[in-house]
Design an enzyme around this catalytic site. Structure first.
Site, PDB file in Angstrom:
ATOM      1  N   HIS A  93       3.032   0.296 -12.931  1.00 12.78           N
ATOM      2  CA  HIS A  93       3.777  -0.947 -13.135  1.00 12.78           C
ATOM      3  C   HIS A  93       5.269  -0.659 -12.941  1.00 12.78           C
ATOM      4  O   HIS A  93       5.765   0.357 -13.447  1.00 12.78           O
ATOM      5  CB  HIS A  93       3.513  -1.478 -14.548  1.00 12.78           C
ATOM      6  CG  HIS A  93       4.131  -2.821 -14.805  1.00 12.78           C
ATOM      7  ND1 HIS A  93       3.604  -3.990 -14.297  1.00 12.78           N
ATOM      8  CD2 HIS A  93       5.230  -3.170 -15.508  1.00 12.78           C
ATOM      9  CE1 HIS A  93       4.372  -5.005 -14.688  1.00 12.78           C
ATOM     10  NE2 HIS A  93       5.363  -4.541 -15.412  1.00 12.78           N
TER      11      HIS A  93
ATOM     12  N   ASN B 111       1.847   2.964  -2.499  1.00  5.82           N
ATOM     13  CA  ASN B 111       1.297   3.907  -3.481  1.00  5.82           C
ATOM     14  C   ASN B 111      -0.007   4.533  -2.988  1.00  5.82           C
ATOM     15  O   ASN B 111      -0.270   5.707  -3.242  1.00  5.82           O
ATOM     16  CB  ASN B 111       1.112   3.220  -4.835  1.00  5.82           C
ATOM     17  CG  ASN B 111       2.423   3.120  -5.584  1.00  5.82           C
ATOM     18  OD1 ASN B 111       2.925   4.114  -6.097  1.00  5.82           O
ATOM     19  ND2 ASN B 111       3.009   1.929  -5.604  1.00  5.82           N
TER      20      ASN B 111
ATOM     21  N   GLY C  39       0.788  -1.231   0.000  1.00  9.94           N
ATOM     22  CA  GLY C  39       0.000   0.000   0.000  1.00  9.94           C
ATOM     23  C   GLY C  39       0.814   1.272   0.000  1.00  9.94           C
ATOM     24  O   GLY C  39       0.287   2.342   0.306  1.00  9.94           O
TER      25      GLY C  39
ATOM     26  N   ASN D  15      -3.179   2.296 -13.868  1.00  4.74           N
ATOM     27  CA  ASN D  15      -2.323   1.319 -13.177  1.00  4.74           C
ATOM     28  C   ASN D  15      -0.897   1.857 -13.099  1.00  4.74           C
ATOM     29  O   ASN D  15      -0.471   2.647 -13.936  1.00  4.74           O
ATOM     30  CB  ASN D  15      -2.322  -0.003 -13.952  1.00  4.74           C
ATOM     31  CG  ASN D  15      -1.495  -1.077 -13.285  1.00  4.74           C
ATOM     32  OD1 ASN D  15      -1.556  -1.260 -12.063  1.00  4.74           O
ATOM     33  ND2 ASN D  15      -0.698  -1.798 -14.061  1.00  4.74           N
TER      34      ASN D  15
HETATM   35  C1  GRF Z   1       4.257  -1.358  -7.125  1.00  2.00           C
HETATM   36  O1  GRF Z   1       5.613  -1.584  -7.337  1.00  2.00           O
HETATM   37  C2  GRF Z   1       3.484  -1.287  -8.409  1.00  2.00           C
HETATM   38  O2  GRF Z   1       4.255  -0.854  -9.494  1.00  2.00           O
HETATM   39  C3  GRF Z   1       3.038  -2.701  -8.625  1.00  2.00           C
HETATM   40  O3  GRF Z   1       2.797  -3.199  -7.342  1.00  2.00           O
HETATM   41  C4  GRF Z   1       3.609  -2.522  -6.394  1.00  2.00           C
HETATM   42  C5  GRF Z   1       2.704  -2.049  -5.292  1.00  2.00           C
HETATM   43  O4  GRF Z   1       3.405  -1.551  -4.190  1.00  2.00           O
HETATM   44  N1  GRF Z   1       1.899  -2.747  -9.507  1.00  2.00           N
HETATM   45  P1  GRF Z   1       2.574  -0.943  -2.988  1.00  2.00           P
HETATM   46  O5  GRF Z   1       1.575  -1.977  -2.515  1.00  2.00           O
HETATM   47  O6  GRF Z   1       1.896   0.307  -3.484  1.00  2.00           O
HETATM   48  O7  GRF Z   1       3.586  -0.641  -1.937  1.00  2.00           O
END
Ligand code: GRF
Length: 207
Positions: free
Chosen positions: A113, A18, A16, A111
């Protein structure tokens, strides 16, 4: 006049970080949005506990509670619509979305990535695979989601160097730093109506 905050649904399956970056950007006044629902397919995900501790609305849609993954995602789509989400952000969501779900939120689904797409698309191990391949530069991509995994129009990308002594953890940390900057920025551009999709290309309008 500042625009009214864009209602966001955020889908999480993991740590989480992000989600936290989006939340922090809103709190700092850098992102005119409000999180109306945090939804997860993994009730045990750290992101879920964190969202609850912030007092955010949380919805859980584990596959085991439904007859199929498509059913679970149909329920998820209904919950996002009921919450009034106008943009749905996949912030570490680990399930392929059904064509129906993608169609419901077409143009309103984003999204992040951890690679410079189209390199290392369609994998949950993009960072490990980039290291194993020996690339000297990697990074992250924020894109609109289409039915084909990791193939939608690219909104923003940022590159990071790969060093000889990198491990998946050190490279991921460098990539995360960029994700946490880029994802709120992409949401802000979308919220301000500054993204125009022209075929595969996303044009950023304005200064
Ligand atoms: C991120 O590295 C994103 O690019 C990928 O999943 C990861 C999520 O990290 N899709 P977090 O849960 O937001 O820490």
């Amino acid at each position: 006049m500042s625009p009214s905050p864009l209602p966001l649904g955020v889908l999480v399956s993991g740590r989480g970080s992000n989600l936290m970056a989006i939340h922090a950007a809103i709190a700092r006044g850098e992102l005119a949005a409000r999180i109306v629902l945090v939804a997860s397919n993994r009730p045990e995900a750290p992101a879920v506990g964190w969202a609850r501790a912030q007092g955010l609305a949380v919805g859980l849609f584990p596959r085991r509670d439904y007859t199929s993954r498509a059913e679970a995602q149909a329920a998820l789509a209904r919950a996002l619509q009921a919450a009034g989400a106008e943009l749905v952000v996949l912030a570490g969501w680990d399930q392929v979305l059904s064509p129906e779900f993608v169609a419901t939120f077409a143009g309103r689904l984003m999204n992040v990535h951890p690679s410079l797409l189209p390199a290392f698309a369609g994998t949950m191990h993009a960072v490990e695979e980039a290291l194993a391949w020996g690339v000297k530069v990697s990074g992250c991509t924020v894109h609109y989601v289409t039915a084909e995994v990791d193939a939608g129009p690219i909104i923003l990308q940022a590159a990071v160097p790969v060093y000889d002594d990198d491990t998946p953890a050190t490279l991921l940390a460098r990539i995360h730093e960029q994700e946490h900057r880029l994802l709120p920025q992409a949401i802000a551009l979308h919220a301000a109506g500054r993204l125009r999709v022209e075929g595969r290309r996303v044009r950023i309008l304005g200064p």
